[in-house]
Design an enzyme around this catalytic site. Sequence first.
Site, PDB file in Angstrom:
ATOM      1  N   ASP A 232     -15.964  20.762 -40.732  1.00 50.02           N
ATOM      2  CA  ASP A 232     -14.787  20.382 -39.956  1.00 50.02           C
ATOM      3  C   ASP A 232     -15.122  19.458 -38.787  1.00 50.02           C
ATOM      4  OD1 ASP A 232     -13.141  22.152 -41.480  1.00 50.02           O
ATOM      5  OD2 ASP A 232     -13.917  23.819 -40.305  1.00 50.02           O
TER       6      ASP A 232
ATOM      7  N   GLU B 254       0.187   7.647  -3.263  1.00 53.82           N
ATOM      8  CA  GLU B 254      -1.196   8.101  -3.078  1.00 53.82           C
ATOM      9  C   GLU B 254      -1.409   9.531  -3.560  1.00 53.82           C
ATOM     10  OE1 GLU B 254      -0.592   4.759  -0.190  1.00 53.82           O
ATOM     11  OE2 GLU B 254       0.557   6.514  -0.782  1.00 53.82           O
TER      12      GLU B 254
ATOM     13  N   ASP C 204     -13.758  25.710 -37.985  1.00 54.73           N
ATOM     14  CA  ASP C 204     -14.899  26.471 -37.471  1.00 54.73           C
ATOM     15  C   ASP C 204     -16.209  26.101 -38.150  1.00 54.73           C
ATOM     16  OD1 ASP C 204     -14.368  27.501 -39.960  1.00 54.73           O
ATOM     17  OD2 ASP C 204     -14.589  29.602 -39.372  1.00 54.73           O
TER      18      ASP C 204
ATOM     19  N   ASN D  49       8.780   7.026  -2.731  1.00 58.31           N
ATOM     20  CA  ASN D  49       8.097   5.782  -2.377  1.00 58.31           C
ATOM     21  C   ASN D  49       9.038   4.583  -2.435  1.00 58.31           C
ATOM     22  OD1 ASN D  49       5.752   7.616  -2.948  1.00 58.31           O
ATOM     23  ND2 ASN D  49       4.615   5.755  -2.495  1.00 58.31           N
TER      24      ASN D  49
ATOM     25  N   GLU E  62      11.042   4.421   0.668  1.00 57.93           N
ATOM     26  CA  GLU E  62      10.290   3.912   1.809  1.00 57.93           C
ATOM     27  C   GLU E  62      10.233   2.383   1.811  1.00 57.93           C
ATOM     28  OE1 GLU E  62       7.398   7.860   1.679  1.00 57.93           O
ATOM     29  OE2 GLU E  62       6.612   5.881   1.114  1.00 57.93           O
TER      30      GLU E  62
ATOM     31  N   ASP F 253      -8.005  24.117 -40.777  1.00 57.12           N
ATOM     32  CA  ASP F 253      -8.902  24.651 -41.795  1.00 57.12           C
ATOM     33  C   ASP F 253      -8.384  26.021 -42.224  1.00 57.12           C
ATOM     34  OD1 ASP F 253     -11.339  24.968 -43.323  1.00 57.12           O
ATOM     35  OD2 ASP F 253     -12.027  26.308 -41.739  1.00 57.12           O
TER      36      ASP F 253
ATOM     37  N   VAL G 223       0.841  -1.201   0.000  1.00 54.79           N
ATOM     38  CA  VAL G 223       0.000   0.000   0.000  1.00 54.79           C
ATOM     39  C   VAL G 223       0.876   1.250   0.000  1.00 54.79           C
ATOM     40  CG1 VAL G 223      -1.658   1.333   1.344  1.00 54.79           C
ATOM     41  CG2 VAL G 223      -1.958  -1.132   1.091  1.00 54.79           C
ATOM     42  N   ALA G 224       1.967   1.195   0.801  1.00 51.09           N
ATOM     43  CA  ALA G 224       2.860   2.353   0.875  1.00 51.09           C
ATOM     44  C   ALA G 224       3.604   2.577  -0.435  1.00 51.09           C
ATOM     45  CB  ALA G 224       3.855   2.158   2.013  1.00 51.09           C
TER      46      ALA G 224
END
Length: 896
Positions: free
Chosen positions: A634, A287, A630, A696, A699, A329, A282-283
Amino acid sequence: MKSCDKAHAMAIDRVAVELSSDTGCGLDPAEARRRLSLHGPNRLLEQKPRGLLPILGHQFASAIVWLLGIAAVLSVAMGDIPEAVAIVAVLIVNGTIGFVTELRATRSMEALARMAQVRARVRRGDGDIEIEAQDLVPGDLVVLEAGDMVAADLRLVAIANLRVDESALTGESVPVAKALPPVAEDAPIGDRASMAYKGTAITAGSGLGLVVATGMATEIGRISALVAGAEGAAPPIERRLNALGRRLGWLTLAVAVLIIGAGVIQGHSLVAMVQTGVALAVAAVPEGLPVVATLCLGRGMWRMSARNAVIRQLSSVETLGATTVILTDKTGTITENRMAAVRYLFDEDEIEVARVEGQVRFRLGGQACDPAREPRLAWALRIGALCSNAAWDARTATGTGDPMEVALLVAADAAGLGRPDLLGRFPERHNHAFDPSRKMMATEHDDDGRRLVAVKGAPEEVIAACTQVLGRDGARPLDAAERHAWLGRNARSAAGGLRLLALAMKHDDDGAAPYEGLTLVGLVGLLDPVRAGVPEAVAASRAAGVRVVMLTGDHAGTAEAIAQRAGLAEGALHVVEGAEVRGIVPDDRNAADQERVLAADVFARVAPETKLALVTVYQGAGHVVAMTGDGVNDAPALRKADIGVAMGRRGTQVAQEAADMVLRDDAFETIIVAMRQGRVIFDNIRRFVVYLMSCNVSEVMVVGLAVAAGLPAPLLPLQILFLNLVTDVFPAFALGLGAGDDTVMSRPPRDPAEPIVDRARWIQIGVLGAAITVATLGAFGLALGWLGLAPAQAVTVAFVTLALSQLVNVFNQRDPAAGLLRNDVMRNPFVWAALVLCLGLTAAALWLPGLSDLLDLAPPGRAGLILAAIASLVPLVLGQVWLATHGRRLLGGAGR
């Protein structure tokens, strides 16, 4: 009633028979009501507004978000409720930010839609009546007048000098003169002179037309169906983040298995190691990544909105930065969608017309030319203003009528020869309307008792009707050789993209034919001018390694001339006709054809299906395609492109609904500004992803190596989660707010297949993660052995070392080519604010009652804090050494 989809190629009587209608009185009211119930209202299928639930659901359609959701479920299963609550809170914050930002954009897009109730005048039975356009049915006889919007597809049955603006449908900026004879069955829409189509506008003349198609059966309806069938590609940043999420999923699983296996080998219980493995897995998930990515994209979205670019979807913000080709265009995007007089051709001379700071200026041989001192120019301007049915209001800068006539009025007004004043000097006696067979029109005026005839029209016809030419010294005879020379000048100018009119005049007695014995004054060349700033924007795009390719319904000559003025190519232009593209699909069987198509700078005479095919061909060749436009024609390509860009002022509602971005100022250069912002955003995303991942990884390595070595865990799962959600997120967000460097638009676009984290950045993540790990484990070991601290105090030393190491790690995200102290990270004020905030949060974790107890942090003492502070500098030193020795070679320079 039978179908009449080939009405343009059919005689009028046959069309009337096919429709069971009458070209004189139209339909009986009762029959019209029956047909309305049979065919339904004359409406297009409307695109449903984007609802709240789809916008909310889009915020959670990401692999990383799903990975966090799984992590929350696992935390609950293992009894780690605080962790689960924290992860769910992250998902709620992320979803809320993305939802609010995209909702604002969606409502802005809906506000741009111009809703108008169109009405039509029809002839039913004995008289003309006005009805809602949605009540038109096949067989209705519609009355057309200047200023009307055509409300259905019509086969014209009667006309009087009828001209129609079809730019929204074909891209052709000049109104088209209509005729009654049928045309070839395979004629493109722009050449179907016998038809008037839904969504086009009557600019001059009048006429009658039988309705041959309504609603989705019209040409605009067919294009709307193409829009619905054109599947848009997922934005590149979404694809990359999802790919990263899948990799993280496998990485997380591998981490859990390794930790569990190492712990069991060391003699720890299987249940305890499963809990530890799941907690570390999870770590291992960053997150803060979805929150920071959403905030970074959201801020980019707000920045673009401030620069008049409204983005529909968050992930589209970055797509322009990945763009490799812009298919644009012509009409209304490259050009202004208006006509302007740019050159007057006289006997032996040419006078250029230029706009200088918004003012019209005349130049002869590069020098200013005063119409009061040049009689030929003065007469040419007078004729253009007198022989006209248009109007021009200089106070509001608005004109009505044929765009070419309006352009001549603008030129005359700039010279002090406004039409109202001229009519006071030369009162109009008679107006000879434009004659399609003669291709000329004339007006008669009183000039001090004599008749003045002003004539303008097609050069070939006017020159043939002239017997004299106005030279420098007055009128002189016009012989056959000079006629031939004038026709040659006309042909050369037309080949250069100009549309030309001849201007002639005569003074004679009343009663003489208006088109005989004329004196040729000169030719005037007109064009739809390139929008201000477009050449510079095209050059900036080229410098950024992005090609600009123009698509237009115009003929090749006109298209090439506009492309040259816009600077689309530095050398010779490669022009391809739209007919040559038909049938080409992105596969190996047409490799030679595709290579020729991909090398083109301009595509002329293209239909909506061709634009759609071109987007597909470029995407099939690996390009990230931006499409601008426009018009209704298109819209399918706008929907299919990686990012569709529509005009906000002059763009049609259909085009705006199909686009991902709308330019409120219609300025092509805004695309370049947005492109730069997209590149900066990707660089920032890559920078903070590397930062978060390296934090991460450290860790996981800290706990994993300690467990593998049989040591007590130096960090607890909740402590790691606190670092992930608090101290990591703010520096990462600060990196996401970087302004970018000055070189971002001077390097080529990145490879569309390049991931956010490539091989070089995985190496960087590993190096930085290892440096933080060495510092943290070193401090943990010294705290236990050298300082003799209790295990709980040593854990706090490890926690503080890791927190401070991750904070200084932000400076390891600088550009390798930049200086140690002078770089984009050091100049980023948000980085310094984040560091101050995170230092305060770390202090709160240590000494704030309640929070320190929740995180199980024991006071480490002064010696422990000094050890942590010194150890935390190790990753900064090692990271800077690595950047200096290997970073530039692996990562590249200037924005990486």
